[in-house]
Design a protein around this motif. Sequence first.
Motif, PDB file in Angstrom:
ATOM      1  N   PHE A  14     -12.546 -16.129   2.034  1.00 44.66           N
ATOM      2  CA  PHE A  14     -11.927 -14.989   1.340  1.00 44.66           C
ATOM      3  C   PHE A  14     -11.001 -14.231   2.281  1.00 44.66           C
ATOM      4  O   PHE A  14     -11.283 -14.074   3.468  1.00 44.66           O
ATOM      5  CB  PHE A  14     -13.002 -14.032   0.806  1.00 44.66           C
ATOM      6  N   GLN A  15      -9.889 -13.778   1.726  1.00 42.45           N
ATOM      7  CA  GLN A  15      -9.019 -12.848   2.454  1.00 42.45           C
ATOM      8  C   GLN A  15      -8.727 -11.663   1.541  1.00 42.45           C
ATOM      9  O   GLN A  15      -8.418 -11.849   0.360  1.00 42.45           O
ATOM     10  CB  GLN A  15      -7.714 -13.521   2.883  1.00 42.45           C
ATOM     11  N   PHE A  16      -8.829 -10.476   2.126  1.00 38.16           N
ATOM     12  CA  PHE A  16      -8.569  -9.234   1.388  1.00 38.16           C
ATOM     13  C   PHE A  16      -7.295  -8.591   1.926  1.00 38.16           C
ATOM     14  O   PHE A  16      -7.146  -8.421   3.145  1.00 38.16           O
ATOM     15  CB  PHE A  16      -9.744  -8.264   1.529  1.00 38.16           C
ATOM     16  N   VAL A  17      -6.411  -8.230   0.996  1.00 37.31           N
ATOM     17  CA  VAL A  17      -5.143  -7.582   1.377  1.00 37.31           C
ATOM     18  C   VAL A  17      -4.969  -6.342   0.497  1.00 37.31           C
ATOM     19  O   VAL A  17      -5.087  -6.430  -0.733  1.00 37.31           O
ATOM     20  CB  VAL A  17      -3.945  -8.541   1.186  1.00 37.31           C
ATOM     21  N   LEU A  18      -4.686  -5.204   1.156  1.00 39.06           N
ATOM     22  CA  LEU A  18      -4.450  -3.966   0.404  1.00 39.06           C
ATOM     23  C   LEU A  18      -2.971  -3.616   0.517  1.00 39.06           C
ATOM     24  O   LEU A  18      -2.421  -3.542   1.632  1.00 39.06           O
ATOM     25  CB  LEU A  18      -5.297  -2.815   0.971  1.00 39.06           C
ATOM     26  N   VAL A  19      -2.323  -3.462  -0.637  1.00 39.22           N
ATOM     27  CA  VAL A  19      -0.899  -3.103  -0.669  1.00 39.22           C
ATOM     28  C   VAL A  19      -0.734  -1.860  -1.538  1.00 39.22           C
ATOM     29  O   VAL A  19      -1.577  -1.562  -2.390  1.00 39.22           O
ATOM     30  CB  VAL A  19      -0.047  -4.256  -1.225  1.00 39.22           C
ATOM     31  N   ASP A  20       0.373  -1.129  -1.274  1.00 36.35           N
ATOM     32  CA  ASP A  20       0.652  -0.004  -2.163  1.00 36.35           C
ATOM     33  C   ASP A  20       1.386  -0.536  -3.392  1.00 36.35           C
ATOM     34  O   ASP A  20       1.675  -1.724  -3.509  1.00 36.35           O
ATOM     35  CB  ASP A  20       1.445   1.086  -1.436  1.00 36.35           C
ATOM     36  N   LYS A  21       1.734   0.394  -4.290  1.00 38.47           N
ATOM     37  CA  LYS A  21       2.318  -0.021  -5.556  1.00 38.47           C
ATOM     38  C   LYS A  21       3.739  -0.539  -5.413  1.00 38.47           C
ATOM     39  O   LYS A  21       4.289  -1.154  -6.323  1.00 38.47           O
ATOM     40  CB  LYS A  21       2.271   1.141  -6.551  1.00 38.47           C
ATOM     41  N   GLN A  22       4.355  -0.350  -4.246  1.00 31.24           N
ATOM     42  CA  GLN A  22       5.683  -0.910  -4.004  1.00 31.24           C
ATOM     43  C   GLN A  22       5.610  -2.267  -3.329  1.00 31.24           C
ATOM     44  O   GLN A  22       6.625  -2.928  -3.109  1.00 31.24           O
ATOM     45  CB  GLN A  22       6.494   0.044  -3.128  1.00 31.24           C
ATOM     46  N   GLY A  23       4.378  -2.702  -2.946  1.00 32.85           N
ATOM     47  CA  GLY A  23       4.203  -4.001  -2.330  1.00 32.85           C
ATOM     48  C   GLY A  23       4.143  -3.956  -0.826  1.00 32.85           C
ATOM     49  O   GLY A  23       4.104  -5.021  -0.180  1.00 32.85           O
ATOM     50  N   ASN A  24       4.127  -2.778  -0.224  1.00 33.73           N
ATOM     51  CA  ASN A  24       3.996  -2.675   1.231  1.00 33.73           C
ATOM     52  C   ASN A  24       2.551  -2.972   1.639  1.00 33.73           C
ATOM     53  O   ASN A  24       1.606  -2.444   1.049  1.00 33.73           O
ATOM     54  CB  ASN A  24       4.383  -1.297   1.697  1.00 33.73           C
ATOM     55  N   VAL A  25       2.398  -3.846   2.675  1.00 30.17           N
ATOM     56  CA  VAL A  25       1.066  -4.234   3.125  1.00 30.17           C
ATOM     57  C   VAL A  25       0.454  -3.086   3.920  1.00 30.17           C
ATOM     58  O   VAL A  25       1.000  -2.686   4.959  1.00 30.17           O
ATOM     59  CB  VAL A  25       1.102  -5.506   3.985  1.00 30.17           C
ATOM     60  N   VAL A  26      -0.660  -2.557   3.415  1.00 27.34           N
ATOM     61  CA  VAL A  26      -1.336  -1.461   4.092  1.00 27.34           C
ATOM     62  C   VAL A  26      -2.369  -2.011   5.083  1.00 27.34           C
ATOM     63  O   VAL A  26      -2.496  -1.518   6.202  1.00 27.34           O
ATOM     64  CB  VAL A  26      -2.024  -0.531   3.059  1.00 27.34           C
ATOM     65  N   GLU A  27      -3.067  -3.054   4.647  1.00 27.72           N
ATOM     66  CA  GLU A  27      -4.108  -3.637   5.518  1.00 27.72           C
ATOM     67  C   GLU A  27      -4.380  -5.071   5.065  1.00 27.72           C
ATOM     68  O   GLU A  27      -4.324  -5.392   3.877  1.00 27.72           O
ATOM     69  CB  GLU A  27      -5.390  -2.801   5.407  1.00 27.72           C
ATOM     70  N   SER A  28      -4.712  -5.972   6.045  1.00 22.29           N
ATOM     71  CA  SER A  28      -5.073  -7.364   5.748  1.00 22.29           C
ATOM     72  C   SER A  28      -6.058  -7.852   6.803  1.00 22.29           C
ATOM     73  O   SER A  28      -5.862  -7.610   7.994  1.00 22.29           O
ATOM     74  CB  SER A  28      -3.828  -8.260   5.759  1.00 22.29           C
ATOM     75  N   ASP A  29      -7.141  -8.547   6.332  1.00 15.01           N
ATOM     76  CA  ASP A  29      -8.114  -9.051   7.318  1.00 15.01           C
ATOM     77  C   ASP A  29      -7.681 -10.402   7.917  1.00 15.01           C
ATOM     78  O   ASP A  29      -8.300 -10.891   8.862  1.00 15.01           O
ATOM     79  CB  ASP A  29      -9.515  -9.151   6.708  1.00 15.01           C
ATOM     80  N   ASN A  30      -6.628 -10.982   7.386  1.00 16.19           N
ATOM     81  CA  ASN A  30      -6.024 -12.210   7.936  1.00 16.19           C
ATOM     82  C   ASN A  30      -7.036 -13.343   8.172  1.00 16.19           C
ATOM     83  O   ASN A  30      -6.950 -14.080   9.153  1.00 16.19           O
ATOM     84  CB  ASN A  30      -5.291 -11.915   9.239  1.00 16.19           C
ATOM     85  N   THR A  31      -8.000 -13.463   7.253  1.00 11.83           N
ATOM     86  CA  THR A  31      -8.989 -14.549   7.363  1.00 11.83           C
ATOM     87  C   THR A  31      -8.341 -15.917   7.169  1.00 11.83           C
ATOM     88  O   THR A  31      -8.641 -16.876   7.896  1.00 11.83           O
ATOM     89  CB  THR A  31     -10.102 -14.355   6.314  1.00 11.83           C
ATOM     90  N   LEU A  32      -7.443 -15.984   6.207  1.00 14.54           N
ATOM     91  CA  LEU A  32      -6.804 -17.273   5.896  1.00 14.54           C
ATOM     92  C   LEU A  32      -5.337 -17.291   6.323  1.00 14.54           C
ATOM     93  O   LEU A  32      -4.854 -18.297   6.865  1.00 14.54           O
ATOM     94  CB  LEU A  32      -6.897 -17.554   4.378  1.00 14.54           C
ATOM     95  N   PHE A  33      -4.640 -16.215   6.061  1.00 18.71           N
ATOM     96  CA  PHE A  33      -3.199 -16.140   6.321  1.00 18.71           C
ATOM     97  C   PHE A  33      -2.890 -14.948   7.232  1.00 18.71           C
ATOM     98  O   PHE A  33      -3.536 -13.896   7.143  1.00 18.71           O
ATOM     99  CB  PHE A  33      -2.424 -15.983   4.995  1.00 18.71           C
ATOM    100  N   ASN A  34      -1.851 -15.088   8.029  1.00 15.95           N
ATOM    101  CA  ASN A  34      -1.419 -13.997   8.915  1.00 15.95           C
ATOM    102  C   ASN A  34      -0.337 -13.172   8.202  1.00 15.95           C
ATOM    103  O   ASN A  34       0.804 -13.603   8.067  1.00 15.95           O
ATOM    104  CB  ASN A  34      -0.879 -14.575  10.215  1.00 15.95           C
ATOM    105  N   ILE A  35      -0.751 -11.992   7.704  1.00 12.78           N
ATOM    106  CA  ILE A  35       0.175 -11.109   6.973  1.00 12.78           C
ATOM    107  C   ILE A  35       0.284  -9.802   7.756  1.00 12.78           C
ATOM    108  O   ILE A  35      -0.715  -9.113   7.983  1.00 12.78           O
ATOM    109  CB  ILE A  35      -0.334 -10.836   5.543  1.00 12.78           C
ATOM    110  N   ASP A  36       1.514  -9.466   8.151  1.00 12.34           N
ATOM    111  CA  ASP A  36       1.724  -8.273   8.983  1.00 12.34           C
ATOM    112  C   ASP A  36       1.630  -6.994   8.170  1.00 12.34           C
ATOM    113  O   ASP A  36       2.120  -6.920   7.029  1.00 12.34           O
ATOM    114  CB  ASP A  36       3.099  -8.345   9.656  1.00 12.34           C
ATOM    115  N   VAL A  37       0.996  -6.010   8.797  1.00 13.76           N
ATOM    116  CA  VAL A  37       0.957  -4.671   8.189  1.00 13.76           C
ATOM    117  C   VAL A  37       2.379  -4.097   8.172  1.00 13.76           C
ATOM    118  O   VAL A  37       3.192  -4.354   9.069  1.00 13.76           O
ATOM    119  CB  VAL A  37      -0.001  -3.745   8.988  1.00 13.76           C
TER     120      VAL A  37
END
Length: 508
Positions: A14-37
């Motif tokens: 599982f990977q959890f990613v939190l974004v705001d309503k405009q799609g900006n990445v607020v937080e990601s645990d990067n378990t599977l994919f590397n997504i920059d804040v």
Amino acid sequence: MIEKYKTEHLAKNFQFVLVDKQGNVVESDNTLFNIDVDSQIQDWHPFFENFSDLLSSFKDKLHIDCVHLDSGNTQYITDIDFEKKPDGVLIKVHNLTSYYDNFQTMAQSRNESAIASELIIIKNKEFEERERFKNQFIQNFSHELRNPMMSMMSITNLLAKTDLTPSQKQLLEYVQEGNEHLKLLLEDILSISMISTGRLKLENKTFNLHKLFDLLRFTYANKAKANGLKFDAKIDARLPETAEGDRLRLYQVLTNLLDNALKYTDAGSITFTATLNQKWGNKMNVRFEISDTGKGISTENQKMIFESFSQLNHTNEKDGVGLGLAIVNGLVKLMGSEIKLTSEIDKGSMFYFDLNLKTPITQIKKAPLQKTIKSFAQKSKAAMEKQKILLVEDDERIQTILLKTLIDSGNYHVDIINDGGKVLEQVLDTDYDLIIMDVHLPNTTGNQLARLIRDFPIKKIKNVPIIGITADAFEDNIKGYLKDGMNTVLSKPFSDSQLTAAINKYIK
């Protein structure tokens, strides 16, 4: 401990990613994919390019199955959940790659299995269609060939009764031998067809076993002598005089095996042996053996020789098309046994099988001498009076031959009709002692006429004996003709003696 395993499993899948309503990445645990804040989720993967439209398409939660995502050189198949939160949108990516791969493999396997099953069905239908065509062809071929064969055999038999020079007699004998060979070949082809289609049925009746052995001994002792061979028949004295089984098919098996031994034995001897294996109640098991001192058969060829139209290379100079042993194999299996073979090159072969037969409780009774003399006297008296026979046949050649055979005997008055539509009128106008009728006639069929005659209210017409003649030699067809009211059916080509025997059976 379970919480530890659970945490490890979730961390891997599982990977959890939190974004705001405009799609900006607020937080990601990067378990599977590397997504920059602080990056845009729309820029990370093409799947999220329409994030704004996606967000407006649901109220609280959204689940999407089987989404293909990649990270470098690694491909993932995932399920993605979107859930609106007060501080943005929580994206949960569930790695189900192994699940979907297994599912796809299973589905592919099922598809391949279904395709394979369909191919088997198609191949079976194709095979059945080929077999149906082959057997229909054999049946038609047999029917079309039997009338000219009947003509040839009958004409040569009539010629044999005339004054011929020695050279003419010799030539005629060659023709007669060729006719007999052609007849046997036709019967063999028909037997193979009937065995393969399951149309050949056994007729188990009580018969004289010792008379069968005597016939084989007499026939093959003479054949062997003509070929410069010795023939010996060893019959177990414990075997009863009578048995219950299919005499015709047993005789066909034994004669095929003996003919095969004669064909491939150049010197030495042929031995026929019948031995009682065991007996219990009214049943017995008998071993039949045919051994020879012929060429022998190699181990690798011993199965092939039982296939239709198979002959070994070293036997090419011999006549035949390789049907005899195939017929033996089929008939022995039909009788519930198995043909076996032991052979050695240049030393000979032995074919054998064990057959279950019944011993009838009541033995065949011989007719009393006084009754036999009385029956003979009645027949002799009847022979002095000419009997009326109606011959119904549309083939002019067969007409001519049968008419000459019947007239030459001096015992019959014969009327001829070639149109099935005129038979009933003729039967009403004239009292006949016997009807000889072909099955295939113009305007109607012989078996249909037989049914109509049997339904007549006039007893003399209703009970007149009917001998059917036909080029249809399949047993099912013949049984049908007998059921329709014919007393007996002769398959073409038949001999004068067969016709005479059939007539004498019903004219007294």
